[in-house]
Design an enzyme around this catalytic site. Structure first.
Site, short mmCIF file in Angstrom:
data_model
loop_
_atom_site.label_atom_id
_atom_site.label_comp_id
_atom_site.label_asym_id
_atom_site.label_seq_id
_atom_site.Cartn_x
_atom_site.Cartn_y
_atom_site.Cartn_z
N ASP A 54 57.78 79.24 23.34
CA ASP A 54 58.41 79.22 22.02
C ASP A 54 57.27 79.02 21.02
OD1 ASP A 54 59.43 78.31 19.62
OD2 ASP A 54 60.94 77.02 20.52
N LYS A 104 67.99 65.67 24.03
CA LYS A 104 66.74 65.10 24.56
C LYS A 104 66.98 63.69 25.10
CE LYS A 104 63.61 66.82 21.17
NZ LYS A 104 62.80 66.46 20.04
N ASP A 114 61.44 84.19 18.17
CA ASP A 114 60.18 83.45 18.24
C ASP A 114 59.80 83.08 19.67
OD1 ASP A 114 62.21 81.67 18.62
OD2 ASP A 114 61.61 80.27 17.03
P1 GTP Z 1 61.81 75.68 12.36
O1 GTP Z 1 62.28 75.59 10.93
O2 GTP Z 1 60.34 75.47 12.47
O3 GTP Z 1 62.62 74.85 13.32
O4 GTP Z 1 62.00 77.22 12.85
P2 GTP Z 1 63.28 78.19 12.75
O5 GTP Z 1 63.78 78.19 11.37
O6 GTP Z 1 62.86 79.52 13.29
O7 GTP Z 1 64.38 77.53 13.68
P3 GTP Z 1 64.56 77.68 15.23
O8 GTP Z 1 63.22 77.80 15.90
O9 GTP Z 1 65.46 76.61 15.71
O10 GTP Z 1 65.37 79.06 15.33
C1 GTP Z 1 65.57 79.76 16.53
C2 GTP Z 1 65.77 81.23 16.21
O11 GTP Z 1 66.96 81.41 15.43
C3 GTP Z 1 64.64 81.82 15.39
O12 GTP Z 1 64.42 83.12 15.86
C4 GTP Z 1 65.18 81.81 13.95
O13 GTP Z 1 64.65 82.89 13.19
C5 GTP Z 1 66.67 82.00 14.17
N1 GTP Z 1 67.51 81.30 13.18
C6 GTP Z 1 67.65 79.96 13.02
N2 GTP Z 1 68.55 79.69 12.06
C7 GTP Z 1 69.01 80.90 11.60
C8 GTP Z 1 69.97 81.30 10.60
O14 GTP Z 1 70.59 80.47 9.91
N3 GTP Z 1 70.17 82.64 10.42
C9 GTP Z 1 69.50 83.58 11.16
N4 GTP Z 1 69.74 84.87 10.92
N5 GTP Z 1 68.59 83.25 12.11
C10 GTP Z 1 68.35 81.92 12.33
#
Ligand code: GTP
Length: 363
Positions: free
Chosen positions: A226, A168, A117
């Protein structure tokens, strides 16, 4: 420059639920949301390819089955793609460990890890070369932000080694934050426990620093975003359409707006500021759409005003409605006279009835 890199393998983390982007992510995972006319990941895949990446393993979880139909074997991007799925989400570290089962790299090879992302203009090739030259365990891309109080920060020492991962705080010690792109030495990935929920940010990186491994920061101030929130998602699409960040995957020349096949934009409409107009979407005469994302088949009626917003697939913004800094879910209808502002989100299929506009002189 990039030709000196070995054929690089990468893991792309795409399993998150994208809760901050609801309702857009209720039906489509964040990495597949149309961004400047193509799925968000298309920009990342094309950029990774341009830096020498040849094979990418997707670490999927949320809506895992939607990824392979979108990208197939990757040949359209000159890449070879593999898909690995966690039965239950394993967090960032657990996901990397699980996806590593599909890597072909040897123990001392570098492996690129990308959050799915992030839009970034940094030189991935230079990050990898720095990692190799310094024989680091992990090399993290760090970006410098103007307001670090909203993020955890990542201080480094004079040699560039990361000294801590700080939560933070109102008084951050540095404006450098984790930018979500890492180079791992393969053997370090293999040391992450298997089939467990692990966070690289909270567990793996602090653990490596504690045990004296070389964890390097690769800091720069190029374009970085992001796209995790609606406002950031809209900004990312806009910046790509305007050419503020170049992308080999942009499906047309950069400019004030990008219109996909079958879109009908009235010559009397104002559509600008990096707006993306989805396939078969309609913008009527006298409508104004600025800096926004219009998804496929939506309708902006004559005279409607849409700014800095997302209008979902098949949604309708009626004449006389105002949508500013808002998300209109798929197939929702914003009736005449409604004004949506300040981050308002309308869930899919909701119909907001016509609202009579009363001026003080009417009452
Ligand atoms: P929010 O729920 O809005 O915080 O978004 P998010 O679920 O994408 O979480 P975050 O932005 O913290 O994740 C950062 C990156 O890691 C993103 O590209 C997510 O797709 C990925 N990610 C987060 N948790 C997991 C997981 O448990 N498994 C996998 N495969 N990818 C994850």
């Amino acid at each position: 420059m990039t030709s000196s890199l070995p054929d690089l393998e990468a893991i792309l983390l795409v399993g998150g639920q994208g809760t901050r982007l609801r309702p857009l992510t209720l039906g489509t995972p964040k990495p597949l949301l149309p961004t400047a006319g193509v799925p968000f990941l298309a920009h990342q895949l094309a950029r990774a390819r341009s830096f020498g990446v040849r094979r990418i393993v997707f670490a999927t979880s949320y809506k895992a089955a939607m990824f392979e139909p979108a990208f197939g074997d990757g040949s359209a991007f000159g890449l070879s793609l593999e898909y690995m799925t966690e039965e239950t989400p394993l967090g960032t570290g657990g996901a990397i460990r699980n996806a590593a089962e599909a890597l072909t790299s040897g123990p001392s090879d570098p492996v690129l890890i990308l959050n799915g992302d992030i839009l970034s203009g940094h030189d991935i090739g230079d990050q990898v070369r720095t990692h190799l030259a310094r024989q680091a365990a992990v090399t993290l891309h760090l970006t410098e932000v103007d307001d670090p109080t909203r993020f955890g920060c990542v201080p480094t020492d004079a040699s560039g080694r990361v000294t801590a991962f700080l939560e933070k705080t109102p008084n951050p010690v540095t404006n450098r934050i984790n930018a979500g792109c890492y180079v791992f030495t393969r053997s370090v990935i293999d040391s992450i426990p298997r089939d467990e929920v692990v966070s690289v940010e909270r567990e793996t990186f602090p653990g490596l620093i504690e045990s004296g491994e070389v964890v390097l920061g690769y800091a720069d101030r190029t374009y970085w975003l992001d796209v995790g929130t609606p406002a950031a998602f809209v900004r990312g699409s806009r910046d790509l359409v305007l050419g503020r960040l170049g992308s080999p995957a942009l499906p047309g020349p950069a400019g004030e707006h990008l219109a996909l096949d079958g879109a009908r934009v009235s010559p009397e409409a104002k559509v600008q500021g990096g707006t993306a107009v989805g396939a078969r979407a309609v913008v009527g005469a006298g409508a104004s759409v600025v800096g926004s994302v219009l998804l496929d088949d939506c309708v902006i009626e004559p005279g409607a005003l849409v700014t800095d917003s997302v209008v979902g697939t098949g949604a309708r913004v009626c004449a006389g409605a105002v949508v500013h800094d808002a998300v209109v879910g798929d197939r929702a209808v914003v009736g005449p006279g409604n004004e949506l502002r300040h981050g308002v989100r309308v869930w899919p299929d909701v119909a907001l009835p016509e609202r009579a506009v009363r001026y003080s002189s009417d009452v």
